[in-house]
Design a protein around this motif. Structure first.
Motif, short mmCIF file in Angstrom:
data_model
loop_
_atom_site.label_atom_id
_atom_site.label_comp_id
_atom_site.label_asym_id
_atom_site.label_seq_id
_atom_site.Cartn_x
_atom_site.Cartn_y
_atom_site.Cartn_z
N TYR A 120 -15.48 -70.84 19.59
CA TYR A 120 -14.71 -71.11 18.55
C TYR A 120 -15.64 -70.58 17.21
O TYR A 120 -16.89 -70.92 17.07
N CYS A 171 -1.90 -67.42 17.02
CA CYS A 171 -2.20 -67.96 18.35
C CYS A 171 -1.07 -69.00 18.62
O CYS A 171 -0.86 -69.69 17.77
N LEU A 215 -1.22 -71.70 20.25
CA LEU A 215 -1.89 -72.81 20.19
C LEU A 215 -2.02 -73.57 18.63
O LEU A 215 -2.23 -74.89 18.44
N LEU A 222 -6.07 -77.82 21.35
CA LEU A 222 -7.31 -77.93 22.09
C LEU A 222 -8.26 -78.88 21.19
O LEU A 222 -9.37 -79.28 21.82
N PHE A 223 -7.91 -79.29 19.98
CA PHE A 223 -8.91 -79.99 19.27
C PHE A 223 -8.19 -80.93 18.56
O PHE A 223 -7.65 -81.17 17.33
N VAL A 231 -8.49 -76.24 12.69
CA VAL A 231 -9.31 -74.94 12.76
C VAL A 231 -8.65 -74.02 11.81
O VAL A 231 -7.50 -74.19 11.14
N TRP A 245 -7.50 -67.85 22.72
CA TRP A 245 -6.65 -67.56 22.01
C TRP A 245 -5.47 -66.78 22.86
O TRP A 245 -5.61 -66.17 23.99
FE1 SF4 Z 1 -5.98 -70.66 19.34
FE2 SF4 Z 1 -8.47 -71.25 19.69
FE3 SF4 Z 1 -7.68 -71.20 17.38
FE4 SF4 Z 1 -6.98 -73.07 18.92
S1 SF4 Z 1 -9.08 -72.64 18.09
S2 SF4 Z 1 -5.50 -71.83 17.27
S3 SF4 Z 1 -6.73 -72.09 20.87
S4 SF4 Z 1 -7.51 -69.26 18.73
#
Ligand code: SF4
Length: 76
Positions: A17, A41, A43, A57-58, A63, A72
């Motif tokens: 990241y 993305c 997510l 994922l977090f 983010v 991604w």
């Molecule tokens: Fe997508 Fe990775 Fe950004 Fe999360 S950290 S929104 S999975 S690119």
């Protein structure tokens, strides 16, 4: 909401990241392109113009809209 993910966080590191997609090492991540950002993305839990937003994922963190990680996936 929640604090922004730290690039040095172990999960962030394992996913490669970065707050700015332009700082991603393309040699390490050959599929990366600077057109790929958290804001486009699948997510990302924020809007397309949000500076920060949640990511699946977090949990409990945010983010950067301009960010990127190796998970991604193009928003559909
Ligand atoms: Fe997508 Fe990775 Fe950004 Fe999360 S950290 S929104 S999975 S690119």
């Amino acid at each position: 909401a929640g604090p922004k993910v730290d690039e040095a966080d172990p999960v962030a590191k394992s996913l490669g990241y970065k707050d700015d997609t332009h700082t991603v090492d393309d040699k390490k991540f050959p599929k990366h392109a600077t057109t790929q950002t958290c804001s486009n993305c699948q997510l990302f839990q924020g809007g397309p113009k949000d500076a920060l937003g949640g990511c699946a994922l977090f949990a409990g963190k945010q983010v950067a809209g301009t960010g990127w990680c190796s998970a991604w996936t193009k928003k559909t």
